[in-house]
Design a protein around this motif. Structure first.
Motif, PDB file in Angstrom:
ATOM      1  N   LEU A  36       0.826  -1.209   0.000  1.00 23.58           N
ATOM      2  CA  LEU A  36       0.000   0.000   0.000  1.00 23.58           C
ATOM      3  C   LEU A  36       0.863   1.263   0.000  1.00 23.58           C
ATOM      4  CD1 LEU A  36      -2.889   1.120   0.141  1.00 23.58           C
ATOM      5  CD2 LEU A  36      -2.666   1.073   2.618  1.00 23.58           C
ATOM      6  N   LEU A  37       1.925   1.264   0.781  1.00 21.98           N
ATOM      7  CA  LEU A  37       2.821   2.429   0.801  1.00 21.98           C
ATOM      8  C   LEU A  37       3.520   2.623  -0.541  1.00 21.98           C
ATOM      9  CD1 LEU A  37       4.366   2.095   4.360  1.00 21.98           C
ATOM     10  CD2 LEU A  37       2.702   3.778   3.569  1.00 21.98           C
ATOM     11  N   MET A  38       3.891   1.521  -1.176  1.00 20.06           N
ATOM     12  CA  MET A  38       4.515   1.627  -2.496  1.00 20.06           C
ATOM     13  C   MET A  38       3.531   2.165  -3.528  1.00 20.06           C
ATOM     14  SD  MET A  38       6.922  -1.777  -2.711  1.00 20.06           S
ATOM     15  CE  MET A  38       6.933  -1.733  -4.471  1.00 20.06           C
ATOM     16  N   LEU A  39       2.260   1.821  -3.402  1.00 27.00           N
ATOM     17  CA  LEU A  39       1.252   2.305  -4.335  1.00 27.00           C
ATOM     18  C   LEU A  39       0.981   3.792  -4.172  1.00 27.00           C
ATOM     19  CD1 LEU A  39      -1.305  -0.632  -4.334  1.00 27.00           C
ATOM     20  CD2 LEU A  39       0.106   0.131  -6.246  1.00 27.00           C
ATOM     21  N   ALA A  40       1.343   4.355  -3.038  1.00 32.36           N
ATOM     22  CA  ALA A  40       1.105   5.768  -2.782  1.00 32.36           C
ATOM     23  C   ALA A  40       2.161   6.660  -3.438  1.00 32.36           C
ATOM     24  CB  ALA A  40       1.072   6.024  -1.276  1.00 32.36           C
ATOM     25  N   VAL A  41       3.240   6.084  -3.915  1.00 32.42           N
ATOM     26  CA  VAL A  41       4.332   6.858  -4.514  1.00 32.42           C
ATOM     27  C   VAL A  41       4.165   6.867  -6.034  1.00 32.42           C
ATOM     28  CG1 VAL A  41       6.836   7.031  -4.783  1.00 32.42           C
ATOM     29  CG2 VAL A  41       5.863   6.172  -2.641  1.00 32.42           C
ATOM     30  N   PRO A  42       4.055   8.069  -6.631  1.00 30.94           N
ATOM     31  CA  PRO A  42       3.917   8.136  -8.092  1.00 30.94           C
ATOM     32  C   PRO A  42       5.099   7.476  -8.809  1.00 30.94           C
ATOM     33  CG  PRO A  42       3.456  10.259  -7.101  1.00 30.94           C
ATOM     34  CD  PRO A  42       3.996   9.388  -6.006  1.00 30.94           C
ATOM     35  N   PHE A  43       4.831   6.878  -9.924  1.00 30.18           N
ATOM     36  CA  PHE A  43       5.773   6.178 -10.789  1.00 30.18           C
ATOM     37  C   PHE A  43       6.273   4.863 -10.206  1.00 30.18           C
ATOM     38  CE2 PHE A  43       6.221  10.639 -12.128  1.00 30.18           C
ATOM     39  CZ  PHE A  43       5.713  10.505 -13.412  1.00 30.18           C
ATOM     40  N   VAL A  44       6.274   4.709  -8.898  1.00 30.27           N
ATOM     41  CA  VAL A  44       6.608   3.412  -8.296  1.00 30.27           C
ATOM     42  C   VAL A  44       5.434   2.469  -8.518  1.00 30.27           C
ATOM     43  CG1 VAL A  44       7.144   2.238  -6.117  1.00 30.27           C
ATOM     44  CG2 VAL A  44       8.152   4.445  -6.613  1.00 30.27           C
ATOM     45  N   GLN A  45       4.254   3.049  -8.687  1.00 32.95           N
ATOM     46  CA  GLN A  45       3.044   2.267  -8.925  1.00 32.95           C
ATOM     47  C   GLN A  45       3.181   1.386 -10.171  1.00 32.95           C
ATOM     48  OE1 GLN A  45       0.216   5.335  -9.449  1.00 32.95           O
ATOM     49  NE2 GLN A  45       0.018   5.789  -7.265  1.00 32.95           N
ATOM     50  N   LEU A  46       3.940   1.836 -11.130  1.00 33.27           N
ATOM     51  CA  LEU A  46       4.076   1.105 -12.385  1.00 33.27           C
ATOM     52  C   LEU A  46       4.712  -0.269 -12.203  1.00 33.27           C
ATOM     53  CD1 LEU A  46       5.275   4.054 -14.645  1.00 33.27           C
ATOM     54  CD2 LEU A  46       2.989   3.050 -14.537  1.00 33.27           C
ATOM     55  N   ILE A  47       5.618  -0.369 -11.261  1.00 34.95           N
ATOM     56  CA  ILE A  47       6.277  -1.659 -11.039  1.00 34.95           C
ATOM     57  C   ILE A  47       5.789  -2.351  -9.772  1.00 34.95           C
ATOM     58  CG2 ILE A  47       8.353  -0.977 -12.291  1.00 34.95           C
ATOM     59  CD1 ILE A  47       9.673  -0.675  -9.482  1.00 34.95           C
ATOM     60  N   CYS A  48       4.965  -1.658  -9.008  1.00 37.02           N
ATOM     61  CA  CYS A  48       4.543  -2.188  -7.715  1.00 37.02           C
ATOM     62  C   CYS A  48       3.731  -3.480  -7.836  1.00 37.02           C
ATOM     63  CB  CYS A  48       3.738  -1.136  -6.958  1.00 37.02           C
ATOM     64  SG  CYS A  48       3.154  -1.717  -5.353  1.00 37.02           S
ATOM     65  N   ILE A  49       2.756  -3.504  -8.707  1.00 38.41           N
ATOM     66  CA  ILE A  49       1.866  -4.666  -8.801  1.00 38.41           C
ATOM     67  C   ILE A  49       2.625  -5.927  -9.230  1.00 38.41           C
ATOM     68  CG2 ILE A  49      -0.190  -5.622  -9.923  1.00 38.41           C
ATOM     69  CD1 ILE A  49      -0.758  -3.508  -7.757  1.00 38.41           C
ATOM     70  N   PRO A  50       3.439  -5.911 -10.291  1.00 43.71           N
ATOM     71  CA  PRO A  50       4.179  -7.126 -10.626  1.00 43.71           C
ATOM     72  C   PRO A  50       5.138  -7.572  -9.523  1.00 43.71           C
ATOM     73  CG  PRO A  50       4.262  -5.579 -12.450  1.00 43.71           C
ATOM     74  CD  PRO A  50       3.640  -4.870 -11.306  1.00 43.71           C
ATOM     75  N   VAL A  51       5.789  -6.607  -8.868  1.00 42.09           N
ATOM     76  CA  VAL A  51       6.700  -6.944  -7.774  1.00 42.09           C
ATOM     77  C   VAL A  51       5.922  -7.518  -6.591  1.00 42.09           C
ATOM     78  CG1 VAL A  51       8.296  -5.959  -6.080  1.00 42.09           C
ATOM     79  CG2 VAL A  51       8.470  -5.324  -8.474  1.00 42.09           C
ATOM     80  N   ALA A  52       4.748  -6.955  -6.316  1.00 40.25           N
ATOM     81  CA  ALA A  52       3.923  -7.445  -5.207  1.00 40.25           C
ATOM     82  C   ALA A  52       3.425  -8.864  -5.479  1.00 40.25           C
ATOM     83  CB  ALA A  52       2.748  -6.510  -4.972  1.00 40.25           C
ATOM     84  N   VAL A  53       3.059  -9.156  -6.719  1.00 37.96           N
ATOM     85  CA  VAL A  53       2.602 -10.513  -7.067  1.00 37.96           C
ATOM     86  C   VAL A  53       3.738 -11.507  -6.896  1.00 37.96           C
ATOM     87  CG1 VAL A  53       1.801 -11.973  -8.961  1.00 37.96           C
ATOM     88  CG2 VAL A  53       0.753  -9.746  -8.573  1.00 37.96           C
ATOM     89  N   ALA A  54       4.918 -11.159  -7.379  1.00 39.94           N
ATOM     90  CA  ALA A  54       6.072 -12.052  -7.222  1.00 39.94           C
ATOM     91  C   ALA A  54       6.431 -12.220  -5.753  1.00 39.94           C
ATOM     92  CB  ALA A  54       7.266 -11.493  -7.993  1.00 39.94           C
TER      93      ALA A  54
END
Length: 66
Positions: free
Chosen positions: A31-49
């Motif tokens: 959730l904290l990673m999703l709050a940071v702009p542009f980090v959101q782009l890689i957050c979901i794939p990294v979170a799934v892994a």
């Protein structure tokens, strides 16, 4: 049917509820990673892994990446 390696959804839910601090800590980090702009782009794939590694390590009892 919700199955992962012959485990039904009830088993998965019980397994995760027994590890609430671990699950909520992981979710808070995502959730904290999703709050940071542009980090959101890689957050979901990294979170799934990361969630997959976490699940596998908890199932086997030893770290998959050392």
């Amino acid at each position: 049917m919700h199955e992962r390696k012959n485990r039904d959804f009830r088993y998965q839910r019980q397994f995760l509820m027994q590890r609430k601090p671990l699950v909520f800590g992981f979710a808070t980090g995502v959730l904290l990673m999703l709050a940071v702009p542009f980090v959101q782009l890689i957050c979901i794939p990294v979170a799934v892994a990361g969630a997959t590694l976490l699940w596998c390590e908890e199932q086997t009892g030893y770290p998959l990446i050392s």
